[in-house]
Design a protein around this motif. Structure first.
Motif, PDB file in Angstrom:
ATOM      1  N   ILE A 132      -0.741   0.911   2.217  1.00  0.00           N
ATOM      2  CA  ILE A 132       0.194   0.701   3.407  1.00  0.00           C
ATOM      3  C   ILE A 132      -0.377  -0.274   4.262  1.00  0.00           C
ATOM      4  N   MET A 133      -1.858  -0.404   4.228  1.00  0.00           N
ATOM      5  CA  MET A 133      -2.461  -1.354   5.132  1.00  0.00           C
ATOM      6  C   MET A 133      -2.232  -2.768   4.833  1.00  0.00           C
ATOM      7  N   LYS A 134      -1.752  -3.068   3.185  1.00  0.00           N
ATOM      8  CA  LYS A 134      -1.380  -4.460   2.805  1.00  0.00           C
ATOM      9  C   LYS A 134      -0.172  -4.900   3.875  1.00  0.00           C
ATOM     10  N   PRO A 135       0.981  -4.398   3.848  1.00  0.00           N
ATOM     11  CA  PRO A 135       1.936  -5.001   4.778  1.00  0.00           C
ATOM     12  C   PRO A 135       1.629  -4.680   5.978  1.00  0.00           C
ATOM     13  N   VAL A 136       0.747  -3.662   6.714  1.00  0.00           N
ATOM     14  CA  VAL A 136       0.683  -3.332   8.060  1.00  0.00           C
ATOM     15  C   VAL A 136      -0.268  -4.612   8.764  1.00  0.00           C
ATOM     16  N   ILE A 137      -1.421  -5.164   7.882  1.00  0.00           N
ATOM     17  CA  ILE A 137      -2.185  -6.188   8.446  1.00  0.00           C
ATOM     18  C   ILE A 137      -1.669  -7.524   8.493  1.00  0.00           C
ATOM     19  N   VAL A 138      -0.461  -7.664   7.604  1.00  0.00           N
ATOM     20  CA  VAL A 138       0.592  -8.650   7.934  1.00  0.00           C
ATOM     21  C   VAL A 138       1.292  -8.805   9.236  1.00  0.00           C
TER      22      VAL A 138
END
Length: 376
Positions: A115-121
């Protein structure tokens, strides 16, 4: 309200069918490959693959309907929550295959790092959209985002999960590049990374991670051990030829020579049965999706939306590029599945979040007033 003289209802006509129809075809093709990987059965892979896609498609539709103000309001709290979940993984996370990456919530097993992959974006997109353009070359434009990226990457490396940490780093770095940070900073960062790479390799990586990297250069050195995955994958891809061996006729996967034929090496499973033609179809669909994502980013009327769309497209690209390089032996085996084709809920969740976010920005673009690019 209807479109085209009332023939097509407006809610249907307004959808980005130029992207969605190829996506549906790719998911259906993936189900066919998973059917074959299970020896000619819908269970356990193909059926759950289709169900997950259906569920996450509804989720993507909900994301696509979110207003800009709500997204901006929830972005930093979402980052804090996912970061807290990553910390919780280190404390009570579920261990599987020597890695501690999952949280057992009872009704589902969650991998917060995905989930952190899109959240960091979206987090960095919001940060840079709020930063005055005149400060883009200052320390604040570099150090604060570096900390926002570094914290989750550090937690993910502890799991250990090199592939996911690189995905988070890549998505964040792309947003920083698109935000307009000086190119010399990226060149300097690349040179610094190259300088410390030997130290990281010998002292920062686990033994199995070191072997995976070395095996990439000479898989024949350990054909029954660390080189086995790459060798069998290359055999499967090469034996497919131009037209493949035929649906449900792949020997590498059916005879269980090919490891993980339904997850990380699903492309090799497909290539053996469908050959170069099947591979070109898969690459063509991904090209359509990413071209559409970039067009959404270019059409965005404000900085936040543009960075968000560009970063989400880059996240999907990372999955595709690393998986294809991996199965062909040009990258270490790091456990990155192929989007929309590999069996696995976490990958489908992440990539459908990206699709939903791109559809959301596409809707913002349609509703935006004509004019120049806004800093907000």
């Amino acid at each position: 309200m209807s479109a085209r003289g009332g023939i097509i209802p407006y809610p249907i006509a307004r959808q980005p069918w130029g992207m969605l129809i190829p996506l549906f075809l790719l998911v259906a093709f993936g189900a066919a490959v998973l059917y074959s990987a299970a020896g000619g059965s819908m269970d356990p892979y193909a059926s759950s693959h289709l169900v997950r896609f259906g569920v996450f498609l509804v989720m993507a539709s909900v994301i696509a309907s979110l207003p800009r103000e709500l997204v901006r309001l929830l972005t930093y709290p979402a980052y804090a929550i996912v970061l807290a979940l990553l910390l919780l993984v280190e404390i009570i996370g579920q261990v599987n295959g020597g890695s501690q990456r999952w949280l057992n919530l009872g009704f589902m097993v969650l991998q917060p790092s995905e989930i952190m992959k899109p959240v960091i974006v979206v987090t960095l997109a919001l940060f840079y959209s709020s930063l005055p353009v005149g400060l883009i070359t200052g320390w604040r434009a570099l150090l604060i985002p570096a900390a926002l990226i570094g914290l989750p990457v550090s937690f993910v490396l502890l799991q250990p999960d090199l592939g996911t940490s690189l995905a988070i780093l890549f998505g964040g770095a792309v947003v920083m590049l698109l935000a307009g940070l000086p190119l010399k900073w990226f060149i300097g960062g690349g040179l610094a990374a190259a300088a410390v790479a030997p130290v990281v390799f010998f002292f920062g990586l686990q033994d199995y991670q070191q072997r995976r990297i070395l095996t990439m250069f000479d898989p024949e050195a350990d054909p029954q051990g660390d080189g086995y995955h790459i060798i069998q994958s290359q055999i499967a891809i090469g034996s497919g030829g131009i037209f493949g061996k035929g649906f449900n006729n792949g020997s590498q996967s059916h005879l269980q020579y090919l490891p993980e034929p339904h997850t990380d090496f699903v492309f090799a499973t497909m290539a053996e049965e469908w050959g170069l033609i099947g591979g070109l179809f898969v690459l063509g669909v991904f090209a359509v999706i990413m071209r559409w994502g970039l067009s959404v980013a270019r059409a965005s009327k404000d900085r936040f939306a543009s960075l968000l769309a560009g970063g989400m497209t880059a996240t999907i690209f990372f999955y595709v590029a690393v998986n294809l390089l991996m199965v062909m032996g040009f990258a270490p085996v790091v456990g990155i599945p192929l989007p929309f084709m590999s069996h696995g809920g976490s990958s489908m969740l992440t990539n459908m979040i990206c699709i939903g976010a791109l559809m959301m920005v596409n809707r913002w673009n349609r509703n935006a007033p004509r004019g120049g690019l806004s800093s907000q």
